[in-house]
Design a protein around this motif. Structure first.
Motif, PDB file in Angstrom:
ATOM      1  N   PRO A 232       0.939  -1.503  -0.055  1.00  0.00           N
ATOM      2  CA  PRO A 232       0.122  -0.033  -0.287  1.00  0.00           C
ATOM      3  C   PRO A 232       0.903   0.777   0.024  1.00  0.00           C
ATOM      4  N   ASP A 233       2.620   1.017  -0.276  1.00  0.00           N
ATOM      5  CA  ASP A 233       2.660   2.538   0.939  1.00  0.00           C
ATOM      6  C   ASP A 233       3.620   2.621  -1.179  1.00  0.00           C
ATOM      7  N   PHE A 234       2.710   2.110  -1.835  1.00  0.00           N
ATOM      8  CA  PHE A 234       3.744   2.423  -3.537  1.00  0.00           C
ATOM      9  C   PHE A 234       2.714   2.002  -4.640  1.00  0.00           C
ATOM     10  N   GLU A 235       3.115   3.390  -5.775  1.00  0.00           N
ATOM     11  CA  GLU A 235       2.180   3.612  -7.147  1.00  0.00           C
ATOM     12  C   GLU A 235       3.245   2.984  -8.183  1.00  0.00           C
ATOM     13  N   MET A 236       3.208   2.122  -8.744  1.00  0.00           N
ATOM     14  CA  MET A 236       3.990   2.162 -10.237  1.00  0.00           C
ATOM     15  C   MET A 236       3.598   2.415 -11.139  1.00  0.00           C
ATOM     16  N   LEU A 237       4.488   3.582 -11.620  1.00  0.00           N
ATOM     17  CA  LEU A 237       3.520   4.698 -12.856  1.00  0.00           C
ATOM     18  C   LEU A 237       3.645   3.574 -13.509  1.00  0.00           C
ATOM     19  N   ALA A 238       2.842   3.724 -15.019  1.00  0.00           N
ATOM     20  CA  ALA A 238       3.204   3.719 -16.482  1.00  0.00           C
ATOM     21  C   ALA A 238       4.205   3.692 -16.918  1.00  0.00           C
ATOM     22  N   ALA A 239       4.622   2.790 -18.031  1.00  0.00           N
ATOM     23  CA  ALA A 239       6.092   2.569 -19.309  1.00  0.00           C
ATOM     24  C   ALA A 239       5.461   2.236 -20.317  1.00  0.00           C
ATOM     25  N   ASP A 240       6.412   3.186 -20.965  1.00  0.00           N
ATOM     26  CA  ASP A 240       6.402   3.387 -22.267  1.00  0.00           C
ATOM     27  C   ASP A 240       7.695   2.315 -22.677  1.00  0.00           C
ATOM     28  N   PHE A 241       7.588   1.021 -23.408  1.00  0.00           N
ATOM     29  CA  PHE A 241       8.470   0.160 -23.791  1.00  0.00           C
ATOM     30  C   PHE A 241       9.068   0.643 -25.285  1.00  0.00           C
ATOM     31  N   GLN A 242       8.334   1.949 -25.649  1.00  0.00           N
ATOM     32  CA  GLN A 242       8.446   2.011 -26.887  1.00  0.00           C
ATOM     33  C   GLN A 242       9.655   2.784 -27.605  1.00  0.00           C
ATOM     34  N   GLU A 243       9.852   3.170 -25.911  1.00  0.00           N
ATOM     35  CA  GLU A 243      11.257   4.724 -26.466  1.00  0.00           C
ATOM     36  C   GLU A 243      12.561   4.064 -25.696  1.00  0.00           C
ATOM     37  N   PRO A 244      13.527   4.542 -25.711  1.00  0.00           N
ATOM     38  CA  PRO A 244      14.568   4.514 -24.579  1.00  0.00           C
ATOM     39  C   PRO A 244      14.496   6.123 -23.682  1.00  0.00           C
ATOM     40  N   LEU A 245      15.258   5.808 -22.510  1.00  0.00           N
ATOM     41  CA  LEU A 245      15.092   6.443 -21.591  1.00  0.00           C
ATOM     42  C   LEU A 245      15.194   8.251 -22.322  1.00  0.00           C
ATOM     43  N   ARG A 246      14.588   9.123 -21.936  1.00  0.00           N
ATOM     44  CA  ARG A 246      14.881  10.110 -22.005  1.00  0.00           C
ATOM     45  C   ARG A 246      14.843  11.243 -20.990  1.00  0.00           C
ATOM     46  N   MET A 247      15.128  12.576 -20.883  1.00  0.00           N
ATOM     47  CA  MET A 247      15.349  12.723 -19.508  1.00  0.00           C
ATOM     48  C   MET A 247      14.608  14.007 -19.498  1.00  0.00           C
ATOM     49  N   GLU A 248      14.511  14.836 -20.699  1.00  0.00           N
ATOM     50  CA  GLU A 248      13.241  15.976 -20.821  1.00  0.00           C
ATOM     51  C   GLU A 248      11.501  15.156 -20.434  1.00  0.00           C
ATOM     52  N   THR A 249      11.609  13.575 -20.927  1.00  0.00           N
ATOM     53  CA  THR A 249      10.504  12.922 -20.518  1.00  0.00           C
ATOM     54  C   THR A 249      10.462  12.812 -18.794  1.00  0.00           C
ATOM     55  N   LEU A 250      11.296  12.061 -18.648  1.00  0.00           N
ATOM     56  CA  LEU A 250      11.364  12.033 -16.730  1.00  0.00           C
ATOM     57  C   LEU A 250      11.380  13.143 -16.054  1.00  0.00           C
ATOM     58  N   ALA A 251      11.806  13.988 -16.533  1.00  0.00           N
ATOM     59  CA  ALA A 251      11.729  15.645 -16.119  1.00  0.00           C
ATOM     60  C   ALA A 251      10.575  15.703 -15.809  1.00  0.00           C
ATOM     61  N   GLU A 252       9.395  16.037 -16.777  1.00  0.00           N
ATOM     62  CA  GLU A 252       7.993  16.432 -17.006  1.00  0.00           C
ATOM     63  C   GLU A 252       7.627  15.925 -15.611  1.00  0.00           C
ATOM     64  N   ASP A 253       7.387  14.736 -15.283  1.00  0.00           N
ATOM     65  CA  ASP A 253       6.668  13.828 -14.639  1.00  0.00           C
ATOM     66  C   ASP A 253       7.621  12.934 -13.371  1.00  0.00           C
ATOM     67  N   PRO A 254       8.576  13.402 -12.908  1.00  0.00           N
ATOM     68  CA  PRO A 254       9.259  13.227 -11.890  1.00  0.00           C
ATOM     69  C   PRO A 254       8.705  12.104 -10.829  1.00  0.00           C
ATOM     70  N   PRO A 255       9.376  10.421 -10.891  1.00  0.00           N
ATOM     71  CA  PRO A 255       8.930  10.015  -9.920  1.00  0.00           C
ATOM     72  C   PRO A 255       9.632  10.540  -8.869  1.00  0.00           C
ATOM     73  N   ASP A 256       9.489   9.768  -7.507  1.00  0.00           N
ATOM     74  CA  ASP A 256      10.444   9.583  -5.969  1.00  0.00           C
ATOM     75  C   ASP A 256      11.313   8.337  -5.740  1.00  0.00           C
ATOM     76  N   ILE A 257      10.908   7.533  -6.835  1.00  0.00           N
ATOM     77  CA  ILE A 257      12.259   5.960  -6.847  1.00  0.00           C
ATOM     78  C   ILE A 257      12.290   5.639  -8.248  1.00  0.00           C
ATOM     79  N   LEU A 258      13.676   5.850  -8.847  1.00  0.00           N
ATOM     80  CA  LEU A 258      13.563   5.107  -9.488  1.00  0.00           C
ATOM     81  C   LEU A 258      14.405   4.010 -10.060  1.00  0.00           C
ATOM     82  N   LEU A 259      13.817   2.885 -10.211  1.00  0.00           N
ATOM     83  CA  LEU A 259      14.390   1.745 -10.031  1.00  0.00           C
ATOM     84  C   LEU A 259      15.298   1.103 -11.912  1.00  0.00           C
ATOM     85  N   LEU A 260      16.117   1.175 -11.863  1.00  0.00           N
ATOM     86  CA  LEU A 260      16.934   1.330 -12.936  1.00  0.00           C
ATOM     87  C   LEU A 260      17.873  -0.067 -12.882  1.00  0.00           C
ATOM     88  N   PRO A 261      17.473  -0.467 -14.333  1.00  0.00           N
ATOM     89  CA  PRO A 261      18.625  -1.861 -14.294  1.00  0.00           C
ATOM     90  C   PRO A 261      19.401  -1.563 -15.309  1.00  0.00           C
TER      91      PRO A 261
END
Length: 265
Positions: free
Chosen positions: A74-103
């Motif tokens: 109950p402590d976490f909300e998993m944000l939706a993922a876009d599987f078609q795009e590589p990592l884009r900093m500007e997109t990430l900055a538009e809606d920044p998460p609290d925690i980023l799980l980075l493989p």
């Protein structure tokens, strides 16, 4: 993503992938997206915002496994993922998460570069790295780059939730063996820590000492200025004075001299 990383997340919680329809339904109405409601001793209900978690991956299986795990907490909300795009900093900055799980990308230099880019662009994001490479030396470089949590390949679902909770509460998380590594590292390097005599001999101001790690990371003058809310010319002035104080010809010379004197570990 490397096959080892995929296998590591296939083992998480020993759960099967979500059906595609279930994933679609979750995006439309995700119970984890609702606020957590608790009651204090006085009987008044308080709304507590969930920690928003995003995973950067092109692997749908990985995302679905994590979505299943976080939905149970109950402590976490998993944000939706876009599987078609590589990592884009500007997109990430538009809606920044609290925690980023980075493989891990399977390459130490690439991992460190991505971590630094994220930290420079969105300093408020807490990064948890999964399946990093390079064993002990790699772990120390990940910590220096700015991660707050580390999960090895084969981490259990329990470990993942523990890491997310620890990082969100302001703590850090890593396996016990790597925690002891940090203690040994600082014990070994204690003799290189700068003394008051060294600081006085070089004559670096407190602000100039604060700039050193950022210069060593390769940040531009503008990025450093933004980090400290300074104008770019002020940073240039600091660099000019630092070069003369330490007897260096350029930024690299500043870093090398200060590393020799113990200002940079």
């Amino acid at each position: 993503m490397k096959s080892g990383t995929r296998q590591g997340f296939q083992d998480l919680g020993q759960t099967a992938p979500l059906a595609s329809q279930e994933v679609s339904d979750r995006k439309q109405l995700n119970p984890a997206a609702l606020p957590t409601v608790t009651s204090n001793p006085g009987g008044v209900e308080l709304t507590v915002r969930k920690a928003r978690v995003r995973v950067i991956t092109e692997n749908r299986l990985l995302y679905e496994a994590l979505a299943r795990m976080t939905a149970r907490c109950p402590d976490f909300e998993m944000l939706a993922a876009d599987f078609q795009e590589p990592l884009r900093m500007e997109t990430l900055a538009e809606d920044p998460p609290d925690i980023l799980l980075l493989p891990s990308r399977g390459n130490l230099e690439e991992d460190v570069s991505v971590i630094r880019k994220i930290r420079n662009s969105i300093p408020s994001v807490h990064i948890v790295l999964f399946g990093g490479v390079g064993a002990e030396i790699g772990f120390l470089q990940y910590v220096r780059a700015g991660i707050r949590g580390y999960l090895p390949l084969g981490a259990s679902a329990k470990n993942v939730i523990e890491a997310l909770k620890a990082v969100h509460s302001g703590s850090a998380f890593c396996p016990g063996s790597l925690c002891s590594l940090l203690f040994r590292y600082f014990e070994r390097e204690a003799t290189t820590l700068p003394s008051a005599a060294m600081r006085q001999r070089l004559g670096l101001t407190r602000r100039e000492q604060q700039l050193l790690p950022l210069i060593a990371e390769g940040l531009t003058n503008k990025q450093i200025a933004d980090r400290f809310s300074l104008c770019e010319q002020t940073v240039k002035n600091h660099l000019y004075r630092m070069k003369h104080k330490v007897g260096a010809d350029d930024r690299l010379g500043i870093v090398q001299t200060c590393h020799t004197q113990g200002f940079l570990l």
